[in-house]
Motif scaffolding. Structure first.
Motif, PDB file in Angstrom:
ATOM      1  N   LEU A 284      73.182  67.393-134.650  1.00 36.33           N
ATOM      2  CA  LEU A 284      73.672  68.312-133.626  1.00 36.33           C
ATOM      3  C   LEU A 284      72.508  68.992-132.916  1.00 36.33           C
ATOM      4  O   LEU A 284      72.529  69.168-131.690  1.00 36.33           O
ATOM      5  N   SER A 285      71.476  69.359-133.662  1.00 41.32           N
ATOM      6  CA  SER A 285      70.313  70.005-133.054  1.00 41.32           C
ATOM      7  C   SER A 285      69.566  69.057-132.126  1.00 41.32           C
ATOM      8  O   SER A 285      69.030  69.477-131.102  1.00 41.32           O
ATOM      9  N   ALA A 286      69.520  67.782-132.503  1.00 41.72           N
ATOM     10  CA  ALA A 286      68.850  66.801-131.638  1.00 41.72           C
ATOM     11  C   ALA A 286      69.561  66.690-130.297  1.00 41.72           C
ATOM     12  O   ALA A 286      68.916  66.616-129.243  1.00 41.72           O
ATOM     13  N   LEU A 287      70.895  66.692-130.326  1.00 41.99           N
ATOM     14  CA  LEU A 287      71.659  66.651-129.077  1.00 41.99           C
ATOM     15  C   LEU A 287      71.449  67.928-128.263  1.00 41.99           C
ATOM     16  O   LEU A 287      71.315  67.879-127.034  1.00 41.99           O
ATOM     17  N   LEU A 288      71.416  69.057-128.948  1.00 43.65           N
ATOM     18  CA  LEU A 288      71.200  70.337-128.274  1.00 43.65           C
ATOM     19  C   LEU A 288      69.817  70.376-127.632  1.00 43.65           C
ATOM     20  O   LEU A 288      69.645  70.877-126.516  1.00 43.65           O
ATOM     21  N   LEU A 289      68.844  69.824-128.326  1.00 48.68           N
ATOM     22  CA  LEU A 289      67.485  69.771-127.786  1.00 48.68           C
ATOM     23  C   LEU A 289      67.430  68.886-126.547  1.00 48.68           C
ATOM     24  O   LEU A 289      66.791  69.231-125.541  1.00 48.68           O
ATOM     25  N   THR A 290      68.125  67.752-126.587  1.00 51.02           N
ATOM     26  CA  THR A 290      68.187  66.867-125.428  1.00 51.02           C
ATOM     27  C   THR A 290      68.842  67.557-124.238  1.00 51.02           C
ATOM     28  O   THR A 290      68.361  67.460-123.098  1.00 51.02           O
TER      29      THR A 290
ATOM     30  N   ALA B 228      69.043  70.817-123.715  1.00 49.74           N
ATOM     31  CA  ALA B 228      68.165  71.893-123.249  1.00 49.74           C
ATOM     32  C   ALA B 228      67.042  71.345-122.379  1.00 49.74           C
ATOM     33  O   ALA B 228      66.685  71.932-121.344  1.00 49.74           O
ATOM     34  N   ARG B 229      66.483  70.215-122.784  1.00 51.83           N
ATOM     35  CA  ARG B 229      65.411  69.612-121.981  1.00 51.83           C
ATOM     36  C   ARG B 229      65.939  69.107-120.650  1.00 51.83           C
ATOM     37  O   ARG B 229      65.253  69.196-119.621  1.00 51.83           O
ATOM     38  N   ALA B 230      67.165  68.605-120.663  1.00 51.55           N
ATOM     39  CA  ALA B 230      67.752  68.089-119.424  1.00 51.55           C
ATOM     40  C   ALA B 230      67.942  69.193-118.400  1.00 51.55           C
ATOM     41  O   ALA B 230      67.629  69.008-117.218  1.00 51.55           O
ATOM     42  N   ILE B 231      68.449  70.350-118.830  1.00 48.08           N
ATOM     43  CA  ILE B 231      68.685  71.404-117.850  1.00 48.08           C
ATOM     44  C   ILE B 231      67.402  72.138-117.480  1.00 48.08           C
ATOM     45  O   ILE B 231      67.316  72.727-116.404  1.00 48.08           O
ATOM     46  N   SER B 232      66.388  72.095-118.352  1.00 52.30           N
ATOM     47  CA  SER B 232      65.141  72.794-118.023  1.00 52.30           C
ATOM     48  C   SER B 232      64.448  72.164-116.836  1.00 52.30           C
ATOM     49  O   SER B 232      63.750  72.839-116.075  1.00 52.30           O
ATOM     50  N   THR B 233      64.645  70.869-116.649  1.00 45.22           N
ATOM     51  CA  THR B 233      64.003  70.190-115.522  1.00 45.22           C
ATOM     52  C   THR B 233      64.685  70.513-114.200  1.00 45.22           C
ATOM     53  O   THR B 233      64.106  70.308-113.139  1.00 45.22           O
TER      54      THR B 233
END
Length: 252
Positions: free
Chosen positions: A125-131, A133-138
Motif C-alpha cells: 500500500l505504501s508503494a502505491l501511495l509513494l507512486t 505522491a510522485r505522480a502529483i508532485s510533477t
C-alpha cells in the motif's frame, strides 16, 4: 474491499466528500463517517480528530463498524529531517510514538508488551501511495493558484519515504525539534496521530499507510506556517493524491 481515508482536521479532507458517488452518512461514536464510491472503489471518509487516543478510537470504529480493509492517513505534518522542506511530501515507511516512555520498565519509545517501538507501514500500500505522491508532485502547478505555488514553493516539491513520529504535542519550537532530530535522526516528519493508527492496524492485521505534506518545519514559525498551509494547500493536495491512488488499488 473498503478503503478508509482518514485525516485529523476538516481542512485536510476539503473537497473529498464531493467526489463520492452514492454517498451515505453515518454518525457514530461522536464522529461523522461518509461512505460512497470513488473511482470504482468503496471508500469511507472520516476525521480522526487530533491526538493519538482520538485517532485510535476512529481507526477502531472504521475497522469494526465499517469493515475497512485498508486505512490511508493523509494530512499535514512538521518537517524534521534536514532534507525535508515546506511543500514536500513524506510517505511513512514506519511510525513511532516519540513521547512513549515506560522506562526503566521498557526501553524508551518501545510500546509496552509489543517488544517494538516502530510499526511498519504496509509495504504494498505504501508503494502505491509513494507512486501516487510522485505522480502529483510533477504536476503541482496544476492543482494550485500561481500565488500559492510561489508562496509555498510547490513547484519544487519533493517526495520522501521514511519514519514519521507521533506525539500528543504540537511541536512548534526550534529547541524541541532539534531534540527530536538528535534522538531520532532518521525521523522525517512529526505529527500527532499516525503511530497510534499504525498500532491499531497492527492489532487487527489491516494494511496501513500514511502520507504527510509538510506544512512547517516544526520550529518557532510553525504556528504561522501551519494554519496558512492547512487552509490553502492541504485539501487540494489530499484530493489530488487520493484521486491518483484509488485507480491503482486492486479491484474490489
Amino acid at each position: 474491499m473498503t478503503t478508509a481515508i482518514l485525516s485529523a482536521l476538516p481542512e485536510e479532507q476539503q473537497g473529498l466528500r464531493e467526489q463520492l458517488d452514492a454517498p451515505t452518512h453515518v454518525r457514530h461514536a461522536g464522529r461523522d463517517f461518509h461512505a460512497g464510491i470513488w473511482h470504482g472503489q468503496p471508500v469511507v471518509l472520516a476525521l480522526s480528530r487530533v491526538g493519538k487516543v482520538a485517532a485510535a478510537t476512529t481507526a477502531t470504529v472504521l475497522i469494526e463498524r465499517f469493515g475497512a480493509k485498508r486505512i490511508v492517513f493523509t494530512g499535514v505534518a512538521g518537517g524534521l529531517h534536514p532534507d525535508v522542506k515546506v511543500g514536500d511530501t513524506v510517505v511513512g515507511s514506519a511510525f513511532l510514538q516519540h513521547d512513549m516512555d515506560a522506562s526503566p520498565l521498557f526501553p524508551r519509545h518501545e510500546v509496552p508488551l509489543y517488544s517494538r517501538a516502530r510499526f511498519e507501514a504496509d509495504a504494498a500500500l505504501s508503494a502505491l501511495l509513494l507512486t501516487a505522491a510522485r505522480a502529483i508532485s510533477t504536476g503541482a502547478y496544476g492543482h494550485f493558484a500561481a500565488g500559492v505555488v510561489a508562496q509555498f514553493k510547490l513547484g519544487d516539491m519533493r517526495v520522501h519515504s521514511g519514519l514519521i513520529v507521533s506525539g500528543d504535542r504540537f511541536v512548534s519550537g526550534a529547541d524541541e525539534a532539534m531534540a527530536l532530530r538528535r534522538e531520532l535522526p532518521d525521523a522525517m516528519a512529526v505529527e500527532m496521530e499516525a503511530a497510534a493508527v499504525a498500532q491499531v492496524c497492527h492489532d487487527y492485521g489491516v494494511p496501513f499507510a500514511a502520507v504527510r505534506n509538510i506544512s512547517d518545519r516544526a520550529d518557532d514559525s510553525a504556528h504561522v506556517d501551519f494554519p496558512a498551509y492547512l487552509s490553502q494547500v492541504a485539501g487540494r493536495q489530499a484530493q489530488a493524491l487520493i484521486a491518483a491512488l484509488l485507480p491503482m488499488l486492486p479491484s474490489p
